[in-house]
Design an enzyme around this catalytic site. Structure first.
Site, PDB file in Angstrom:
ATOM      1  N   GLU A  81       0.848  -1.212   0.000  1.00  0.00           N
ATOM      2  CA  GLU A  81       0.000   0.000   0.000  1.00  0.00           C
ATOM      3  C   GLU A  81       0.878   1.255   0.000  1.00  0.00           C
ATOM      4  O   GLU A  81       0.572   2.236  -0.667  1.00  0.00           O
ATOM      5  CB  GLU A  81      -0.959   0.010   1.192  1.00  0.00           C
ATOM      6  CG  GLU A  81      -1.846  -1.226   1.332  1.00  0.00           C
ATOM      7  CD  GLU A  81      -2.547  -1.682   0.062  1.00  0.00           C
ATOM      8  OE1 GLU A  81      -2.864  -0.839  -0.803  1.00  0.00           O
ATOM      9  OE2 GLU A  81      -2.755  -2.913  -0.080  1.00  0.00           O
ATOM     10  N   HIS A 121       2.187   1.994  -3.441  1.00  0.00           N
ATOM     11  CA  HIS A 121       1.169   2.557  -4.333  1.00  0.00           C
ATOM     12  C   HIS A 121       1.226   4.089  -4.352  1.00  0.00           C
ATOM     13  O   HIS A 121       0.720   4.711  -5.280  1.00  0.00           O
ATOM     14  CB  HIS A 121      -0.229   2.145  -3.874  1.00  0.00           C
ATOM     15  CG  HIS A 121      -0.771   0.913  -4.532  1.00  0.00           C
ATOM     16  ND1 HIS A 121      -0.682   0.679  -5.880  1.00  0.00           N
ATOM     17  CD2 HIS A 121      -1.449  -0.155  -4.014  1.00  0.00           C
ATOM     18  CE1 HIS A 121      -1.282  -0.483  -6.171  1.00  0.00           C
ATOM     19  NE2 HIS A 121      -1.732  -1.007  -5.057  1.00  0.00           N
TER      20      HIS A 121
HETATM   21  N1  B3K Z   1      -6.186  -1.407  -4.544  1.00  0.00           N
HETATM   22  C1  B3K Z   1      -6.754  -2.201  -3.494  1.00  0.00           C
HETATM   23  C2  B3K Z   1      -7.737  -3.222  -3.958  1.00  0.00           C
HETATM   24  C3  B3K Z   1      -9.081  -2.700  -4.213  1.00  0.00           C
HETATM   25  C4  B3K Z   1     -10.044  -3.833  -4.511  1.00  0.00           C
HETATM   26  C5  B3K Z   1     -11.383  -3.327  -4.886  1.00  0.00           C
HETATM   27  N2  B3K Z   1     -12.335  -4.391  -5.004  1.00  0.00           N
HETATM   28  C6  B3K Z   1      -5.713  -2.865  -2.670  1.00  0.00           C
HETATM   29  C7  B3K Z   1      -4.411  -3.072  -3.328  1.00  0.00           C
HETATM   30  O1  B3K Z   1      -4.271  -3.760  -4.308  1.00  0.00           O
HETATM   31  O2  B3K Z   1      -3.479  -2.487  -2.888  1.00  0.00           O
HETATM   32 ZN    ZN Z   2      -2.426  -2.922  -4.890  1.00  0.00          ZN
END
Ligand code: B3K
Ligand code: ZN
Length: 867
Positions: A297, A300
Site C-alpha cells: 500500500e 502505491h
Molecule cells: N487497490 C486495493 C484493492 C481494491 C479492490 C477493490 N475491489 C488494494 C491493493 O491492491 O493495494
Molecule cells: Zn495494490
C-alpha cells in the site's frame, strides 16, 4: 434490474467534463448521513451539453448549479443526468446515504461502530453523484462532522487544516489533499481508536508524522505494522529513489473489510489481519504478510496514486507493478529464494487455473461486467511476473531508468499500460514490441523442450517451442517473447559455461520469440543436465520429461536455490502422478524412493537456509497437482498424495524426528527454524508415527508463539491424531474473544477432511464468533472449506458444492463481492470428471436462476455455464 452489460476497453473515450476541485461535507449519522458535494466542473468536449454522473443507492436531496437550484435533472439506474451546456460551473449536490445498511462494505459503511470508506473500484458513486472514473483527477477538501464522544477521530486524505467544536456534543475536522486524485483514492474515517504515533525523516530531511489507528485495547499489536511502514519508506528511497510527499501518513485498521487493504492517499485503510500482530496471536506468516501488505500500500503512493490508471482495464499498470515492488521489498529484507517460491506458488496454484477456466483474461482485460471481479491473480500476480520479465530483459539499471522516465513523463496523470512499456523501452533501448503481447493475450504458454548432443563436436542443441491453448476470453495466441533462463550442469554437478556457436560467452537468459527456436551451444564437454526456467523466468509451463536421475541431480547441484526447490517439487509431482496412474490401473502405490534420499540429503545440510529446506520438502498442494494432471481424478489424487506423505513420514521418521528435536531445542528459534521444525512435525503426524501425538501435545502446551501452537494444532486436526478435538476445544476457549485467532481456528475446522465435516460446518456457521457479515470470518470458514478441503468440497454426492452454493445465495444479497471471491472453485469445474462437472453446473444453474443475482456473481456464473 441491475445492468449486466459488459464494458469494453476498445470503447474507452476521454470524459466530456472533468472536475478539478471538490469540496465535500459529511454530516455523519448511522442511517442518514448527509453528503454535500460542491464540484468545480469544466467541459473538455465543447460539443457536450449533458453531464452524466455516476451514482448508486443514493437518495438525492438537491442539485444546484452556480448557486441556483436545478430541477432539470434526471436520475437513472446508474446515476444522474443534467443539462450543462457551459464550459465551467459550480455544481452542488446533496445526497443522503445509510452507512448502517451498507453490508456490501463499499462506499461509506460502519465497521464495528466506526465510519469508514472503501471506494476502489467504483464505491465513490455510493457516496455522492460524481464522475467516478480514474481519469478524472480532482483536488479534495473534506469536512467531517460527528459527535465527539463516539467519534473523537475524524480523518480524511491529506493534511488537517481546521478543527473545532459545534453545537451539542458535535465537532468537525477539515482536511485538504494537495494532490489531485481520482475518486477511488478518497477516504474518510470517523471513530474512537488507540493510535500509535511515530515519525519518519525522509532522505531530503522532511519529517513525516506516522499514525497507526487500531481498535481500543490493541495498541500493543501495532508495532510490527509501524516498523514495516518505516522499512517501506526507507526501502523505496534506496531502491527506487522515491520519497514520500505529504506531511502525514495514516493507517487505520478495521474489522470489516472485503480485501486486504486500500492505498487511499495519505490514509490507508487496512483489514485488521494485515495490521495487528504479536507473537502470541500471530504466526510468522502473518508477520510476513503484514510487512508485505504495508509495503504494497505504501508503494502505491507512487505507482498508483501519483501516476494512476486511465481506465480500469489498465488496473495491472498499478497492481502488477506494485506487487512486483512489494515482492522485491520482501526479497531485499528477507530470503529472496523463499519469497520467489511463494510468488511462483501463487501462479501455479491459482493463476494457471484461472487461465484454464471461464474467467480467463489477459493482464489487461478487454471486457468487464463488474470491475471488482478483476482484482485477480492474473492482473496482480501474473501482472507482476510480466513486470519481472521486463526487469530480467532490461536489468536493474535499465529498469530503474525506465521507472525514472515513467515518473518524469506521467507524474500527476492517469495513463495506460502501453505508456509504461513505452517508458521502459525508450529508457533502455530494448525493443518490447512483441513483449507487449503479454498484456493482450490470456493463457499459459507451454514451452516444450528437446535437445541433442554431439560428443565429437561438443555441440549441444536446445530446441524450444511454445504454444498457448485457447482461453475462454478468445484472445489471440501469437508467440510470446519468453525469457528462458537456463544452466547446463555436467555429471559432477558443475556449471558449464554457456558459449554460442562462435565460442563467445553468452547470457543464461535465452530469448524465445518464435514458435520454435533452436539454440546451439559450443564447447560443451559432456551431455549436460539442463536446469530450465530458472527463477521462473516466465509464467509458462514446461513440457519436458525429466528423469528421476536428472531431477535428483538438479536438487543437489543446481547453482540456483530456486531451481533446486523447483526440481524437488517436480520430482514429488512426478512420483505422485505416477502413483495416481497406478491406482487407476488397479495397482498399488510405490514409495517415492529417490525423493526420500534427496530429502535426507537436504535435511542433513547443516548450513542451509532452513526456510528453503522446509519449502523443498513440502508436498505440492492439491491445486498444483490438479494443474499438473490436466484432468484430475480427485479420489486417486487424494489417495496418492496422502500415501506420499505417509511414506515420507514413515521412512525417514528418524531424520525427521532428529531434525525436529534439534530445532525444538534451539536457543533462539527463528521463523525459518520454526518453518522446518513444523514441516517435520507435520510429516510425522501424517505418517501416524507413535510419538507424533506426544510431540504435538507438548509443542501445543509449551508454545510461546502462535506459529508453533497452530502448527501443532493443525498437525493433530488434519491427520486425525488422537486428542485433536480436546486440543481444538482448548484453543477455542483460550481465543474465543480474539477474532483474528478464531479465524485460524475456523480455517482449520473448514479444512479438516473428516467424514462429518459438513454437519460441523452447519454448527460452525452458528458459532458465537462467526458472522456471515464479516468477510474475514467467511473467508476463513467457508473459503477454507471450498479451497483447502478437496476431499469434502469435491465429495462425489455433490454435498460440498451444495453447501457452498447455499452460502453464496446468502452472500449474494449481503455482500456480493465476498460471494464472488468465494465462487472460484465452483466455476473451475473443467478440470474434473463429468459427474462432478454436472453437479457443479447444476449448482451454478441454480444461482443463475436467482431473480436478484448480483452482477458480480452473474458475470462468473454466466461465463462458466457458457463455456
Ligand atoms: N487497490 C486495493 C484493492 C481494491 C479492490 C477493490 N475491489 C488494494 C491493493 O491492491 O493495494
Ligand atoms: Zn495494490
Amino acid at each position: 434490474m441491475t445492468d449486466m452489460q459488459a464494458r469494453h476497453l476498445k470503447d474507452y473515450r476521454a470524459p466530456d467534463y472533468t472536475i478539478s476541485d471538490v469540496h465535500l461535507t459529511f454530516e455523519l449519522d448511522p442511517e442518514r448521513t448527509r453528503v454535500t458535494a460542491r464540484s468545480t466542473v469544466s467541459r473538455l468536449n465543447s460539443e457536450a451539453t449533458q453531464l452524466t454522473l455516476d451514482g448508486d443507492e443514493l437518495k438525492l436531496l438537491s442539485v444546484s448549479i452556480d448557486g441556483k437550484p436545478c430541477n432539470d435533472y434526471q436520475t437513472t439506474d446508474s446515476g444522474l443526468e443534467l443539462p450543462l451546456p457551459v464550459d465551467s460551473a459550480e455544481l452542488e449536490i446533496v445526497t443522503e446515504i445509510n452507512p448502517k445498511a451498507n453490508s456490501k462494505l463499499e462506499g461509506l459503511y460502519l465497521s464495528d461502530g466506526a465510519y469508514c470508506t472503501q471506494c476502489e473500484a467504483e464505491g465513490f458513486r455510493r457516496i455522492t453523484y460524481f464522475l467516478d472514473r480514474p481519469d478524472v483527477l480532482a483536488r479534495y477538501q473534506v469536512r467531517v462532522e460527528a459527535p465527539l464522544s463516539d467519534f473523537p477521530y475524524l480523518l480524511s486524505n491529506g493534511n488537517l487544516i481546521a478543527q473545532g467544536s459545534l453545537d451539542g456534543d458535535k465537532h468537525y475536522a477539515e482536511w485538504q489533499d494537495p494532490f489531485p486524485k481520482p475518486s477511488y483514492l478518497f477516504a474518510l474515517v470517523a471513530g474512537d481508536f488507540d493510535c500509535l504515533n511515530d515519525s519518519f525523516t525522509t532522505r531530503s530531511g522532511r519529517e513525516v508524522a506516522l499514525q497507526v489507528f487500531v481498535d481500543k485495547g490493541n495498541l500493543n499489536k501495532a508495532d510490527h505494522a509501524m516498523a514495516s511502514l518505516k522499512h517501506s519508506m526507507k526501502w523505496d528511497e534506496e531502491r527506487f529513489d522515491l520519497e514520500y510527499d505529504l506531511d502525514i501518513y495514516m493507517i487505520v485498521a478495521v474489522d470489516f473489510f472485503n480485501m486486504g487493504a486500500m492505498e487511499n492517499k495519505g490514509l490507508n485503510l487496512f483489514n485488521t489481519k494485515y495490521v495487528l500482530a504479536d507473537k502470541a496471536s500471530a504466526t510468522d506468516t502473518d508477520f510476513h504478510g503484514i510487512e508485505s501488505v504495508i509495503g504494497h500500500e505504501y508503494f502505491h503512493n507512487w505507482t498508483g496514486n501519483r501516476v494512476t490508471c486511465r481506465d480500469w482495464f489498465q488496473l495491472s499498470l498499478k497492481e502488477g507493478l506494485t506487487v512486483f515492488r512489494d515482492q522485491e521489498f520482501s526479497s531485499d529484507l528477507g530470503s529472496r529464494t523463499v519469497n520467489r517460491i511463494d510468488a511462483v506458488k501463487a501462479i501455479r496454484n491459482a493463476q494457471f487455473a484461472e487461465d484454464a477456466g471461464p474467467m480467463a483474461h489477459p493482464i489487461r482485460p478487454e471486457s468487464v461486467i463488474e470491475m471488482n471481479n478483476f482484482y485477480t491473480v492474473t492482473v496482480y500476480n501474473k501482472g507482476a511476473e510480466v513486470i519481472r520479465m521486463m526487469h530480467t530483459l532490461l536489468g536493474e539499471s535499465g529498469f530503474q531508468a525506465g521507472m525514472k522516465l515513467y515518473f518524469e513523463r506521467y507524474d500527476g496523470q492517469a495513463v495506460t499500460c502501453d505508456d509504461f512499456v513505452a517508458a521502459m523501452e525508450d529508457a533502455s533501448g530494448v525493443d518490447l514490441t512483441q513483449f507487449r503481447r503479454w498484456y493482450s493475450q490470456a493463457g499459459t504458454p507451454t514451452v516444450a523442450v528437446s535437445h541433442s548432443y554431439d560428443a565429437k563436436s561438443q555441440r549441444f542443441e536446445l530446441t524450444l517451442s511454445q504454444s498457448t491453448p485457447d482461453t475462454a476470453d478468445g484472445s489471440a495466441k501469437l508467440p510470446f517473447h519468453i525469457p528462458f533462463d537456463i544452466e547446463l550442469l555436467d555429471g559432477n554437478g558443475k556449471a558449464i559455461e554457456l558459449r554460442d556457436e562462435q565460442g563467445a560467452q553468452i547470457n543464461s537468459v535465452l530469448n524465445l520469440c518464435e514458435s520454435e527456436q533452436t539454440f546451439v551451444f559450443s564447447q560443451v564437454p559432456c551431455e549436460p543436465v539442463v536446469s530450465m526456467l530458472r527463477e521462473f523466468s516466465a509464467p509458462v509451463k514446461l513440457d519436458y520429461q525429466f528423469s528421476e536421475a536428472q531431477l535428483t541431480h538438479l536438487i543437489r547441484f543446481a547453482s540456483n536455490e530456486f531451481s533446486r526447490w523447483d526440481a524437488a517439487q517436480a520430482l514429488a509431482t512426478k512420483l505422485i502422478l505416477e502413483n495416481v496412474a497406478r491406482l487407476q490401473g488397479g495397482e498399488a502405490c510405490q514409495p517415492p524412493k529417490d525423493l526420500i534420499s534427496a530429502f535426507e540429503g537436504l535435511l542433513g545440510q547443516t548450513n542451509a537456509d532452513l526456510a528453503f529446506v522446509a519449502e523443498c520438502i513440502a508436498t505440492p498442494e492439491f491445486a498444483a497437482l490438479v494443474d499438473a494432471s490436466g484432468k484430475a481424478d480427485v479420489d486417486a489424487l487424494l489417495e496418492a498424495r496422502a500415501y506420499h506423505r505417509e511414506q515420507i513420514g514413515a521412512q525417514i521418521q528418524q531424520v525427521l524426528a532428529d531434525t525436529y528435536a534439534n530445532l525444538a531445542n534451539e536457543q533462539s528459534p527463528t521463523p525459518a527454524s520454526r518453518a522446518l521444525k513444523n514441516q517435520c512435525l507435520s510429516y510425522l503426524a501424517a505418517a501416524g508415527v507413535p510419538k507424533a501425538k506426544a510431540l504435538c501435545q507438548s509443542q501445543f502446551d509449551s508454545a510461546d508463539n502462535m506459529t508453533d501452537s497452530l502448527a501443532a494444532l493443525a498437525a493433530v486436526a488434519l491427520y486425525k491424531v488422537p486428542g485433536a478435538d480436546e486440543m481444538l476445544k482448548q484453543f477455542e476457549q483460550k481465543w474465543v474473544k480474539v477474532p483474528l485467532v478464531m479465524d485460524k481456528w475456523f480455517a482449520l475446522q473448514g479444512s479438516r477432511n473428516d467424514e462429518d465435516v459438513l454437519e460441523r460446518m452447519e454448527y460452525l456457521c452458528s458459532h458465537q464468533a462467526f458472522s456471515m457479515s464479516n468477510p474475514n470470518r467467511v473467508y476463513s470458514l467457508i473459503g477454507s472449506f471450498a479451497n483447502r478441503n478437496p476431499a469434502n468440497f469435491h465429495k462425489a454426492d455433490g454435498s460440498g458444492y451444495r453447501f457452498l452454493t447455499e452460502r453464496l445465495i446468502e452472500l449474494n444479497s449481503l455482500n456480493p463481492q465476498v460471494a464472488s471471491r468465494l465462487i472460484t472453485p465452483l466455476i473451475q469445474f473443467q478440470r474434473f470428471d463429468v459427474k462432478r462437472q454436472e453437479l457443479m453446473k447444476g449448482e451454478l444453474s441454480r444461482l443463475l436462476a436467482m431473480p436478484d443475482l448480483a452482477k458480480d456473481l452473474y458475470e462468473k456464473v454466466s461465463k462458466a455455464l457458457d463455456a
